[in-house]
Design a protein around this motif. Sequence first.
Motif, PDB file in Angstrom:
ATOM      1  N   ALA A  17     -29.212  13.820 -53.086  1.00 36.49           N
ATOM      2  CA  ALA A  17     -29.229  15.021 -52.092  1.00 36.49           C
ATOM      3  C   ALA A  17     -27.669  15.131 -51.628  1.00 36.49           C
ATOM      4  CB  ALA A  17     -29.656  13.537 -51.138  1.00 36.49           C
ATOM      5  N   LEU A  18     -27.760  15.613 -50.814  1.00 36.75           N
ATOM      6  CA  LEU A  18     -26.656  15.589 -50.217  1.00 36.75           C
ATOM      7  C   LEU A  18     -26.467  15.840 -48.899  1.00 36.75           C
ATOM      8  CD1 LEU A  18     -26.655  20.044 -50.796  1.00 36.75           C
ATOM      9  CD2 LEU A  18     -25.633  18.328 -51.907  1.00 36.75           C
ATOM     10  N   PHE A  19     -24.569  15.244 -48.544  1.00 39.52           N
ATOM     11  CA  PHE A  19     -24.596  14.646 -46.885  1.00 39.52           C
ATOM     12  C   PHE A  19     -23.987  15.473 -46.564  1.00 39.52           C
ATOM     13  CE2 PHE A  19     -26.895  10.965 -49.091  1.00 39.52           C
ATOM     14  CZ  PHE A  19     -27.904  10.955 -48.161  1.00 39.52           C
ATOM     15  N   LEU A  20     -23.943  15.322 -45.059  1.00 37.67           N
ATOM     16  CA  LEU A  20     -22.505  16.131 -44.750  1.00 37.67           C
ATOM     17  C   LEU A  20     -22.476  15.985 -43.094  1.00 37.67           C
ATOM     18  CD1 LEU A  20     -23.956  19.570 -42.914  1.00 37.67           C
ATOM     19  CD2 LEU A  20     -24.088  19.965 -45.430  1.00 37.67           C
TER      20      LEU A  20
ATOM     21  N   LYS B 178     -23.228  15.225 -36.121  1.00 39.56           N
ATOM     22  CA  LYS B 178     -23.899  14.798 -36.164  1.00 39.56           C
ATOM     23  C   LYS B 178     -24.397  14.414 -37.583  1.00 39.56           C
ATOM     24  CE  LYS B 178     -27.196  17.410 -33.087  1.00 39.56           C
ATOM     25  NZ  LYS B 178     -27.970  18.040 -32.881  1.00 39.56           N
ATOM     26  N   TYR B 179     -24.704  13.594 -38.372  1.00 37.58           N
ATOM     27  CA  TYR B 179     -25.085  13.546 -39.533  1.00 37.58           C
ATOM     28  C   TYR B 179     -25.826  13.837 -40.117  1.00 37.58           C
ATOM     29  CZ  TYR B 179     -24.634  10.183 -44.306  1.00 37.58           C
ATOM     30  OH  TYR B 179     -24.164   9.473 -45.200  1.00 37.58           O
ATOM     31  N   TRP B 180     -26.118  15.095 -41.607  1.00 37.41           N
ATOM     32  CA  TRP B 180     -27.185  15.583 -42.335  1.00 37.41           C
ATOM     33  C   TRP B 180     -27.506  15.269 -43.267  1.00 37.41           C
ATOM     34  CZ3 TRP B 180     -30.288  18.037 -39.126  1.00 37.41           C
ATOM     35  CH2 TRP B 180     -29.992  19.357 -37.816  1.00 37.41           C
ATOM     36  N   LYS B 181     -28.915  14.728 -43.784  1.00 36.12           N
ATOM     37  CA  LYS B 181     -29.483  15.066 -45.244  1.00 36.12           C
ATOM     38  C   LYS B 181     -29.960  15.856 -45.718  1.00 36.12           C
ATOM     39  CE  LYS B 181     -31.708  11.469 -47.854  1.00 36.12           C
ATOM     40  NZ  LYS B 181     -32.741   9.812 -48.300  1.00 36.12           N
TER      41      LYS B 181
ATOM     42  N   ARG C 128     -32.485  17.397 -42.362  1.00 32.71           N
ATOM     43  CA  ARG C 128     -32.611  16.139 -41.474  1.00 32.71           C
ATOM     44  C   ARG C 128     -31.542  15.344 -40.784  1.00 32.71           C
ATOM     45  NH1 ARG C 128     -34.741  10.035 -41.524  1.00 32.71           N
ATOM     46  NH2 ARG C 128     -34.389  10.473 -43.181  1.00 32.71           N
ATOM     47  N   CYS C 129     -31.332  14.815 -39.667  1.00 34.67           N
ATOM     48  CA  CYS C 129     -30.815  14.527 -38.913  1.00 34.67           C
ATOM     49  C   CYS C 129     -30.790  13.433 -38.689  1.00 34.67           C
ATOM     50  CB  CYS C 129     -30.373  15.327 -37.210  1.00 34.67           C
ATOM     51  SG  CYS C 129     -28.914  14.546 -36.589  1.00 34.67           S
ATOM     52  N   ARG C 130     -29.760  12.438 -39.295  1.00 29.76           N
ATOM     53  CA  ARG C 130     -29.852  10.997 -39.905  1.00 29.76           C
ATOM     54  C   ARG C 130     -29.420  10.546 -38.729  1.00 29.76           C
ATOM     55  NH1 ARG C 130     -29.581   8.876 -45.075  1.00 29.76           N
ATOM     56  NH2 ARG C 130     -29.507   6.619 -43.964  1.00 29.76           N
TER      57      ARG C 130
ATOM     58  N   ASN D   1     -10.870   8.283 -32.511  1.00 30.11           N
ATOM     59  CA  ASN D   1     -12.042   7.572 -32.482  1.00 30.11           C
ATOM     60  C   ASN D   1     -12.665   6.934 -34.474  1.00 30.11           C
ATOM     61  OD1 ASN D   1     -11.957   7.148 -29.962  1.00 30.11           O
ATOM     62  ND2 ASN D   1     -13.677   8.292 -29.789  1.00 30.11           N
ATOM     63  N   LEU D   2     -13.253   5.800 -34.602  1.00 27.08           N
ATOM     64  CA  LEU D   2     -13.378   5.386 -36.379  1.00 27.08           C
ATOM     65  C   LEU D   2     -14.685   5.006 -36.009  1.00 27.08           C
ATOM     66  CD1 LEU D   2     -12.587   5.373 -38.930  1.00 27.08           C
ATOM     67  CD2 LEU D   2     -11.770   2.602 -37.886  1.00 27.08           C
ATOM     68  N   TRP D   3     -15.417   5.425 -37.011  1.00 26.90           N
ATOM     69  CA  TRP D   3     -16.965   5.637 -36.866  1.00 26.90           C
ATOM     70  C   TRP D   3     -17.010   4.823 -38.002  1.00 26.90           C
ATOM     71  CZ3 TRP D   3     -20.403   7.231 -32.191  1.00 26.90           C
ATOM     72  CH2 TRP D   3     -19.643   8.624 -31.384  1.00 26.90           C
ATOM     73  N   ASN D   4     -18.360   4.316 -38.200  1.00 30.57           N
ATOM     74  CA  ASN D   4     -19.186   4.055 -39.445  1.00 30.57           C
ATOM     75  C   ASN D   4     -20.759   4.758 -39.568  1.00 30.57           C
ATOM     76  OD1 ASN D   4     -21.093   2.558 -40.942  1.00 30.57           O
ATOM     77  ND2 ASN D   4     -19.320   1.112 -41.552  1.00 30.57           N
ATOM     78  N   LEU D   5     -20.202   5.102 -40.839  1.00 35.14           N
ATOM     79  CA  LEU D   5     -21.390   6.094 -40.791  1.00 35.14           C
ATOM     80  C   LEU D   5     -22.767   5.883 -40.040  1.00 35.14           C
ATOM     81  CD1 LEU D   5     -20.506   7.844 -44.331  1.00 35.14           C
ATOM     82  CD2 LEU D   5     -20.359   9.052 -41.742  1.00 35.14           C
ATOM     83  N   GLU D   6     -23.540   4.145 -40.181  1.00 34.07           N
ATOM     84  CA  GLU D   6     -24.028   3.914 -40.571  1.00 34.07           C
ATOM     85  C   GLU D   6     -24.671   3.285 -38.576  1.00 34.07           C
ATOM     86  OE1 GLU D   6     -27.146   4.171 -42.685  1.00 34.07           O
ATOM     87  OE2 GLU D   6     -25.266   5.478 -44.168  1.00 34.07           O
ATOM     88  N   ILE D   7     -23.977   3.864 -38.144  1.00 32.86           N
ATOM     89  CA  ILE D   7     -23.733   2.885 -36.655  1.00 32.86           C
ATOM     90  C   ILE D   7     -23.828   4.617 -36.056  1.00 32.86           C
ATOM     91  CG2 ILE D   7     -22.511   0.801 -34.815  1.00 32.86           C
ATOM     92  CD1 ILE D   7     -22.225  -0.504 -37.277  1.00 32.86           C
TER      93      ILE D   7
END
Length: 515
Positions: free
Chosen positions: A132-135, A144-147, A226-228, A260-266
């Motif tokens: 799967a590709l993530f961007l 937005k985080y896409w899969k 899909r927008c994760r 700002n610093l983000w975690n991809l899962e939060i």
Amino acid sequence: MNGGDDGESVASSAGPQPPLDWKFSQVFGERTAGEEVQEVDIISAIEFDKTGDHLATGDRGGRVVLFERTDMKEHGRNRRDLERTDYPGSRHPEFRYKTEFQSHEPEFDYLKSLEIEEKINKIRWCQTANSALFLLSTNDKTIKYWKVQEKKVKKISEMNVDPSKVAGNGSVANASVSPSPNHNLANGGFVDQSDNCLSKDASFPAPAISSLRLPVTSNETSLVARCRRVYAHAHDYHINSISTNSDGETFISADDLRINLWNLEISNQSFNIVDVKPTNMEDLTEVITSAEFHPTHCNTLAYSSSKGSIRLIDLRQSALCDLHSKIFEEQEAPGSRSFFTEIIASISDIKFARDGRHILSRDYMTLKLWDVNMDSGPVATFQVHEYLRPKLCDLYENDSIFDKFECCLSGNGQRLATGSYSNLFRVFGCDAGSTEATTLEASKNPMRRQVQTPSRTSRGLSSITRAVRRGSESPGVDANGNSFDFTTKLLHLAWHPTENSIACAAANSLYMYYA
């Protein structure tokens, strides 16, 4: 330029490389003569993934379009060959359209009475997993985080009732279907013969048994985006940069005054690591223009400012990194200050070299190459369109002086590129002693317009002043006599990570070149 602790490449120790011979590869979305470009179709972001097998573009209409490489599969080239940046048999790279999706929609901030346009400002690829590709994609306010992955889509085929084969009285022609009690259906169940037989007396239309097709499912693969995650409400000002970390877990987003610093899962929490907003906004003298993580050190990042400086910060020093560990800026030459000095000094883009040893920056007139171990000044400066210096007043009047051009480096760090006006872009050699300065046009004939102007700043300024004088002799033409057009500008381009291949955007067209 790179390739080890001494900061010198193998090629540069053997002398500068000869200039590359660039050839046209492909174009997507080519305009016909006189065709009007729709505003929403203009490309606003380009990015290769780490392998170079995929390319993403974003446009002002909020769409993300993905392309995938096809020539490697056809010709059987392997990844080891591609990792060699000096690959001798560099063949014509071929990409094809893969998929597209609507990433952002226009919004309205009712609290601030502010319209938020859907234009994609930046795209960054993330680590892949399970094919799967993530961007990440961002507009002015929302990331937005896409899969994107292939999914099996079940489709039910229709019953093929053929009226010509149905018996005239509407009954099944002398037939009954009697499944065995042990008959295993597609869903794994069993059939009771007494309840499910079709008798001879059945009086509903049905086709002859020989032409009956059961509505079985067929598995077809389809690409699904899909927008994760949605990372919103963290920026008061327009987002100008996003950058993924080498740890594969975090990323940064930067606006005019904060990073700002983000975690991809939060998605509902971020940490503010840089804040340059003064207590009184009247004291504001400089803003953040670009930010990027170091390619291998997950604790280091750099950000540039509108005053022409680059700051290196270490996340291990403190939670709020208002104090930089290093600052890179060029001292102003005495007596050279003018009304435009500060405007054209503003850095529009920065990129780390792949080895992390050098930083490339683009301001309005020049490209500068910095060594992270040497903060006294740039190791090289490249004049992009020096012939425009006499036209700065006109450029200020039509707001072109505020255009934000991007820059990029080759995977081996030996060359760099950036855009200009009239859909031109320039490629420079940055090895010691290199005089490579190629001007290319985003068209099917890229070498059509060669501008013979000095590329690299030297101690003697006579050649540069000659170029300035030459440009000012006839207004509206460059140093080579070609007319320039401020309305056609090449702002966005990207260099393939392992090969000499460049993708660049001219309005709504994506041009690709190889050498």
